[in-house]
Design an enzyme around this catalytic site. Structure first.
Site, PDB file in Angstrom:
ATOM      1  CE  LYS A   1      -3.876  -0.311   2.469  1.00  0.00           C
ATOM      2  NZ  LYS A   1      -4.701  -0.461   3.674  1.00  0.00           N
TER       3      LYS A   1
ATOM      4  N   GLY B   1      -8.028   5.644  -2.107  1.00  0.00           N
ATOM      5  CA  GLY B   1      -8.704   5.333  -3.361  1.00  0.00           C
ATOM      6  C   GLY B   1      -8.129   4.138  -4.088  1.00  0.00           C
TER       7      GLY B   1
ATOM      8  CD  GLU C   1      -2.718  -2.717   6.172  1.00  0.00           C
ATOM      9  OE1 GLU C   1      -2.474  -1.577   6.551  1.00  0.00           O
ATOM     10  OE2 GLU C   1      -3.760  -3.041   5.574  1.00  0.00           O
ATOM     11  CE  LYS C   2      -2.427 -13.110   7.299  1.00  0.00           C
ATOM     12  NZ  LYS C   2      -2.011 -13.888   6.125  1.00  0.00           N
TER      13      LYS C   2
ATOM     14  CG  HIS D   1     -13.930  -0.434   3.545  1.00  0.00           C
ATOM     15  ND1 HIS D   1     -12.655  -0.109   3.149  1.00  0.00           N
ATOM     16  CD2 HIS D   1     -14.475   0.711   4.003  1.00  0.00           C
ATOM     17  CE1 HIS D   1     -12.450   1.172   3.361  1.00  0.00           C
ATOM     18  NE2 HIS D   1     -13.537   1.696   3.866  1.00  0.00           N
TER      19      HIS D   1
ATOM     20  CD  GLU E   1     -11.264   4.254   4.547  1.00  0.00           C
ATOM     21  OE1 GLU E   1     -11.934   4.800   3.671  1.00  0.00           O
ATOM     22  OE2 GLU E   1     -10.211   3.627   4.305  1.00  0.00           O
TER      23      GLU E   1
ATOM     24  CD  GLU F   1      -6.795   4.679   4.206  1.00  0.00           C
ATOM     25  OE1 GLU F   1      -5.749   4.062   3.920  1.00  0.00           O
ATOM     26  OE2 GLU F   1      -7.417   5.377   3.403  1.00  0.00           O
TER      27      GLU F   1
ATOM     28  NE  ARG G   1     -10.051  12.056   1.450  1.00  0.00           N
ATOM     29  CZ  ARG G   1     -10.802  10.994   1.165  1.00  0.00           C
ATOM     30  NH1 ARG G   1     -12.113  11.117   1.162  1.00  0.00           N
ATOM     31  NH2 ARG G   1     -10.278   9.817   0.910  1.00  0.00           N
TER      32      ARG G   1
ATOM     33  NE  ARG H   1     -17.848   6.255  -4.203  1.00  0.00           N
ATOM     34  CZ  ARG H   1     -16.614   6.384  -3.734  1.00  0.00           C
ATOM     35  NH1 ARG H   1     -15.598   6.470  -4.578  1.00  0.00           N
ATOM     36  NH2 ARG H   1     -16.394   6.419  -2.438  1.00  0.00           N
TER      37      ARG H   1
END
Lengths: 167, 498
Positions: free
Chosen positions: B158, B164, B200-201, B208, B275, B288, B292, B338
């Protein structure tokens, strides 16, 4: 006269004629009466056997781009004669051994992983095309040898622009 | 309250912010790139200044250009929206240096949370559960190989500055690691101007789920409940909803408290999002914090009745926020879809072009946040999102039905969109049951099928139009022949007369 509508990998066959002053469309030996009205701005109201639909149709490059109830379909409409003609032309142009790889989307060439003369295998990464900040790797669809590289690193390309020729 | 603010963003979010400002009698200043000159967010604003340029780098990421326009226009504050400079601590700092208010958290909080590796360290110290992985960035490939082996494949690479899904790679085996690191770094550099990546694992079968946070200068820090964002393609969310079907009151309370704890750890002020990943046993891990306003903030607005931009403006101007306590239950259910200019059949590749015609749906319980109109161009320069469609209903089942109804009503011509795909997701048995993880889209190939009955109607319409046009041409030719005959005979007469 038969009319062919190619829609994705299917072909529908229609016939259209007038019956007692009403337009009729026939598919699979089933006749359906219809009314079709333009609403302007490429919008049409289609009433077929009393079922009502709003259809958006845009014609571009000989293809009808049709939207119905949120679904989108690109459709080619041909009569028997033009279909036969097109298939003949397509058949004749086959047989060339060269395969041309074109850009699937417009973007920027950020990396070229091969050079002329390289032997490549199906699935090998050839070019990285960046579009909308995403990296898209263009892979070889066939085994072969790179005959020609038509783009350079950093060059912007349009959709369907030729990138690589493979023999 | 401010009298005038500058919106350092474009598209739907710039328009959405400007709308709240207008309701609050705050004047808005828009900034725009060359391609955005004719966008709705430009003509909706009270003032508009050109950024002169095409790419994000030359326009919406130009701190100095935006600062100059702040001074020129006399804006008292800057709203950064999401993306671009929204999580750029340098930008927040430069603005504050000019005594202009940054509508968001402090530069310090952005810095702490913006770097995913420092944020992870901070959370470990605060006792918030995190996904196992490296505490420090990857500096050389040998260390990366060692670490990956230690935590076990599959792993995720990551971007430290990420968001995003950009600069993120899933690696299943060691032989793919080197190439994945390189490509993640390249993408991270291009998207965030920072090539730092970490390992990260990879949590399997994850959901999510994120929590909306609000904190003001008076020590109030609350959460507004969760948003379920598991429906993703290419690690980017496409459908979000509130509430989540896997959370109960007890877990919501526990996760909400953890989220507030995260916000307090970095002395957070303003709106933010924490998150989490939730695994199949309903364990949750801090992923994370987004410092914003989120793309998907409308679903929270629908189920809480709050206007998050309004709250952001209150907090930034030094006033207390409206609500002082965390929410315990929601008002109904809300879903956001979206709508992207993408072709799902070609692996969601962008489909830029001009929108020939757009007519969004309306009716009960539907909200649309869009930044385009008929004639707008979806260019290659920015994110290909066309609009966000939001449904609200008293329960989840009705909210899904309502969304399908609205998507079917949506008229859009000239470009490919994800609308048919979204309809397929919403109609899928597993989605309706709430039985899905972030892998849902890659697991269900039927989502890419097209509707047989609709294809027949489409074919009918195309054939009818084709025949109509052929007939019209025939008539025209006939008319033209008549006209020619008439002309010649008339000319003859004239000649005869003379």
């Amino acid at each position: 006269m038969k009319i062919f509508a190619d829609i994705k990998d299917k072909t529908f066959i229609f016939e259209q004629f007038m019956q007692n002053g009403t337009p009729v469309i026939r598919k699979d030996n089933k006749d359906q009466t219809f009314r079709f009205e333009s609403l302007g701005r490429n919008r049409y109201s289609l009433i077929i056997n009393n079922r009502s639909f709003l259809v958006n149709i845009l014609r571009k490059d000989g293809i009808y781009h049709v939207n119905v109830d949120g679904e989108y379909f690109p459709i080619r409409v041909e009569d028997e004669r033009s279909k036969t003609l097109r298939e003949l032309v397509q058949h004749a142009s086959k047989g060339s051994a060269d395969q041309v790889i074109v850009a699937p989307i417009p973007g920027l060439i950020t990396q070229i992983k091969i050079k002329e003369g390289d032997e490549i295998k199906q699935g090998d990464g050839l070019i990285i095309l960046e579009a909308m900040k995403m990296e898209n790797e263009i892979k070889a669809q066939v085994d072969g040898v790179v005959k020609e590289v038509l783009v350079q690193k950093g060059s912007p390309v349009d959709k369907d622009q030729k990138l690589i020729v493979i023999t | 309250m401010f009298k005038k603010i500058l919106i350092a963003n474009r598209g739907e979010i710039a328009l959405r912010i400007a709308r709240t400002c207008r309701e609050m009698d705050i004047k808005t200043v828009a900034v725009y790139s060359d391609v955005d000159r004719k966008s709705p967010f430009v003509y909706f604003a009270d003032e508009a200044y050109p950024l002169e340029g095409l790419t994000s780098k030359d326009t919406y990421l130009q701190i100095n250009k935006i600062l100059d326009i702040c001074k020129k226009s006399g804006a008292e504050a800057v709203h950064p929206g999401y993306g671009f400079l929204a999580e750029n601590a340098e930008f927040a700092k430069s603005i504050e240096r000019e005594n202009i208010v940054f509508i968001g958290p402090s530069a310090k909080a952005i810095n702490l949370m913006g770097n995913k590796t420092t944020a992870r360290k901070l959370m470990i110290n605060a006792g918030v559960p995190v996904v196992p992985g490296t505490e420090d960035p990857i500096t050389n490939i040998e260390d990366a190989i060692k670490t990956a082996k230690k935590i076990g494949y599959p792993i995720l690479i990551k971007a430290a500055a990420g968001g995003g899904g950009k600069g993120m790679r899933l690696v299943e085996k060691e032989s793919d690691l080197t190439q994945a690191v390189e490509s993640a770094k390249r993408e991270a550099l291009s998207a965030f101007n920072d090539a730092t990546v970490y390992i990260e694992k990879f949590v399997e079968e994850p959901r999510h789920i994120e929590f909306q946070i609000l904190a003001d200068a008076f020590g109030n820090a609350i959460h507004l409940g969760e948003r379920e964002c598991s429906i993703q393609r290419r690690h980017q969310k496409i459908i979000e909803e509130a509430p989540s079907s896997v959370l109960d009151t007890a877990l919501r309370k526990k996760m909400g408290e953890a989220a507030i704890n995260v916000a307090k750890t970095c002395e957070y002020k303003n709106a933010g999002t924490v998150e989490f990943l939730v695994d199949k046993d309903r364990n949750f891990y801090f992923l994370e914090m987004n410092t914003r306003l989120q793309v998907e903030h409308p679903v929270t607005e629908m189920v809480t009745g709050l206007d998050l931009v309004y709250e952001q403006l209150l907090i930034a101007s030094g006033e207390p926020m409206t609500k002082k306590t965390s929410i315990e239950s929601f008002w109904g259910h809300s879903i956001e879809c979206r709508i992207y200019a993408e072709n799902p059949e070609e692996n969601f590749s962008p489909s830029p072009g001009i929108i020939k015609h757009i007519l969004p749906p309306d009716g009960p319980g539907i909200r649309e946040d869009s930044g385009v109109t008929s004639g707008s161009e979806i260019s290659l320069y920015y994110d290909p999102m066309i609009s966000k469609l939001i449904s609200w209903a008293s329960d989840r089942k009705t909210a899904i039905k309502r969304m399908i109804r609205a998507l079917s009503e949506y008229e859009l011509q000239g470009i490919h969109s994800t609308i048919p795909f979204l309809i397929n997701v919403l109609q899928h048995k597993r989605f309706i049951k709430g039985d899905f993880t972030t892998n849902f889209i890659s697991e269900e190939s039927s989502l890419f099928d097209s509707n047989e009955a609709k294809s027949e109607i489409a074919a009918f319409a195309a054939v009818i139009l084709d025949q109509q046009e052929k007939n019209r041409k025939k008539i025209q030719v006939a008319n033209n022949e008549n006209a020619t005959n008439w002309k010649t005979s008339n000319r003859k007469k004239i000649v005869d007369r003379s």
